[in-house]
Design an enzyme around this catalytic site. Structure first.
Site, PDB file in Angstrom:
ATOM      1  N   HIS A 103       7.518  -4.141   6.530  1.00  0.00           N
ATOM      2  CA  HIS A 103       8.666  -5.032   6.687  1.00  0.00           C
ATOM      3  C   HIS A 103       8.208  -6.415   6.209  1.00  0.00           C
ATOM      4  O   HIS A 103       7.043  -6.776   6.399  1.00  0.00           O
ATOM      5  CB  HIS A 103       9.047  -5.253   8.150  1.00  0.00           C
ATOM      6  CG  HIS A 103       9.519  -4.063   8.922  1.00  0.00           C
ATOM      7  ND1 HIS A 103       8.667  -3.200   9.542  1.00  0.00           N
ATOM      8  CD2 HIS A 103      10.771  -3.646   9.233  1.00  0.00           C
ATOM      9  CE1 HIS A 103       9.370  -2.285  10.185  1.00  0.00           C
ATOM     10  NE2 HIS A 103      10.643  -2.524  10.025  1.00  0.00           N
ATOM     11  N   ASP A 106       6.144  -8.301   8.791  1.00  0.00           N
ATOM     12  CA  ASP A 106       4.854  -7.695   9.164  1.00  0.00           C
ATOM     13  C   ASP A 106       3.710  -8.399   8.442  1.00  0.00           C
ATOM     14  O   ASP A 106       2.593  -8.472   8.939  1.00  0.00           O
ATOM     15  CB  ASP A 106       4.773  -6.222   8.726  1.00  0.00           C
ATOM     16  CG  ASP A 106       5.823  -5.341   9.356  1.00  0.00           C
ATOM     17  OD1 ASP A 106       6.425  -5.763  10.348  1.00  0.00           O
ATOM     18  OD2 ASP A 106       6.019  -4.216   8.836  1.00  0.00           O
TER      19      ASP A 106
END
Ligand code: XLS
Ligand code: CA
Ligand code: CA
Length: 439
Positions: A103, A106
């Site tokens: 993501h 992240d």
């Protein structure tokens, strides 16, 4: 230069089923040929950045237990984002992982403004591009986190506020373009908060139309920028919301069909999301195959005693054998793969635990693949199923299916032939015994 967090751990090699080395693969032999493809080509497995590098080992009752040099759970400075990137790619390389997934948040440094979001994402994507070139680890899918930030409390595309929809559009546009730049194979949309907590405050029809429009915009943009990968929706029935609109593969298909997207979007099926929806994992794969929307798989399971999303590594070979059987029957992956969207347990706080988790998960897949191939090569199961429906290949069955016979014509057939067909055994126990012979 800092010593790698994983410096004391070896590169993981195939050692064979007799090996007792816990830091080696016993079943995953990347170049072994199974039904005309190597294990690596069949499995296309990936390590996820999120659970393995961005999660701190916290739960709702307690703080993070993982002491990592990049300090997961703490504010992510640009320096920490870089340390995390180095560690993540060291780990991917030591595991000899073909793919990874992430993501936006992240990997990137924290941001306050929309401008900072764009800059910080661009910085990490550029650094990631270098790491991909250096290690050869490829991107299975990219995605945007449209559920963590407080602004998404009432959803992203389904939010009652169009300004929030626009923020989500900015994140997805940015990550779709980043995924394209990083030569990702797929782009995933998981609608974590695309649902509702209470129907009392919800205009369900309004929200579905917003979500349909959002999906269409993503597909339009994919074509505009020339992204050749697949767009995938990841079904999940609930958690964090009480009700999610994309509850399972069949529901997603109905949604796609309604908005004319059934030939543009496929599904990313997660094992535990199937369980949470009251379906089996193999049911979800078989349904996606039947509807022509099978895309990719998140290979994390739940716990039979816990009703929530525990995201554990797979450890059940007989169960996975059935999943692999249906995957192979559907022709296997094209752009998809097996992503370990899985967490080590909160008490598994050592660097070594990340290795055991992924080694075990990959070995379960490899063993299940071999079992599933043996079931197909044996042919008994396939032959049994084909025979069970053989009547539909005859002229009468075909006349019903093609429309040559209508309801009255079909009914007349039964009356005129004085039909008295008998039920036939489904041989469930025989088939269960058969499958157990291969596991
Ligand atoms: C959460 C989801 C998430 C998606 C990507 O339950 O599994 O990890 O895979 O946003
Ligand atoms: Ca997932
Ligand atoms: Ca999950």
């Amino acid at each position: 230069m800092l010593m790698s967090y994983f410096a004391d751990l070896p590169t993981i090699q195939y050692d064979g089923p007799e090996s007792r080395n816990p830091l080696a693969f016993r079943w995953y032999d990347a170049n072994r040929n199974v039904m005309g493809k190597t294990m690596r080509e069949h499995l296309r497995w990936a390590i996820c950045y999120w659970h393995s590098f961005a999660w701190a080992g916290s739960d709702v009752f307690g703080a993070g237990t993982f002491e990592r040099p990049w300090a997961p759970g703490q504010p992510v400075t640009p320096e920490r984002a870089q340390i995390k990137l180095n560690a993540a790619f060291d780990f991917f390389a030591k595991m000899q992982a073909p793919f990874f997934c992430f993501h936006d948040v992240d990997a990137m440094a924290d941001y306050e403004t929309i401008g900072e979001y764009s800059n910080n994402l661009a910085t990490i994507v550029q650094a990631m591009e270098g790491k991909i070139a250096e290690t050869g680890v490829e991107l299975l899918w990219g995605t945007a986190n449209l559920f963590g930030h407080p602004r998404y409390a009432a959803g992203a595309a389904t939010n009652p506020e169009p300004e929030i929809f626009a923020w989500a559009a900015h994140q997805v546009r940015s990550m779709l373009e980043a995924t394209h730049r990083l030569k990702g194979a797929n782009y995933v949309l998981w609608g974590g908060r695309e649902g509702y907590d209470t129907i009392l405050n919800t205009n369900l029809a309004r929200e579905m139309d917003q979500l349909g429009r959002f999906m269409s915009m993503v597909v339009e943009h994919k074509h505009k920028i020339g992204f050749a990968g697949a767009i995938l929706i990841e079904p999940k029935p609930h958690e964090p919301t009480k009700h999610q609109y994309d509850r399972d593969a069949a529901t997603v298909y109905g949604f796609l069909k309604r908005y004319g997207l059934e030939n543009e979007v496929k599904v990313n099926i997660e094992a535990n999301h199937a369980t949470l929806a009251g379906n089996s994992f193999e049911h979800e794969i078989a349904t996606a195959n039947a509807l022509g929307i099978m895309g990719s798989i998140d290979m994390n399971r739940g716990d039979p005693q816990n009703g929530w999303d525990t995201d554990q590594f797979p450890n059940n070979v007989p169960e996975m054998t059935l999943a692999l059987y249906h995957l192979l029957k559907g022709g296997g992956f094209t752009t998809g793969g097996f992503n370990f969207d899985a967490k080590v347990r909160r008490q598994s706080m050592d660097a070594e635990d990340l290795f055991h988790a992924h080694i075990g998960g990959v070995d379960v897949l490899a063993r299940s693949l071999v079992n599933a191939a043996a079931i197909i090569e044996d042919g008994t199961l396939d032959h049994f199923v084909a025979e069970r429906y053989a009547g539909w290949n005859d002229a009468f069955g075909q006349n019903i299916l093609t429309g040559a016979l209508d309801l009255a014509g079909t009914a007349d057939h039964a009356v005129f032939s004085n039909s008295n067909p008998k039920a036939v055994s489904g041989r469930q126990e025989f088939l269960e015994n058969l499958i157990n012979n291969f596991c």
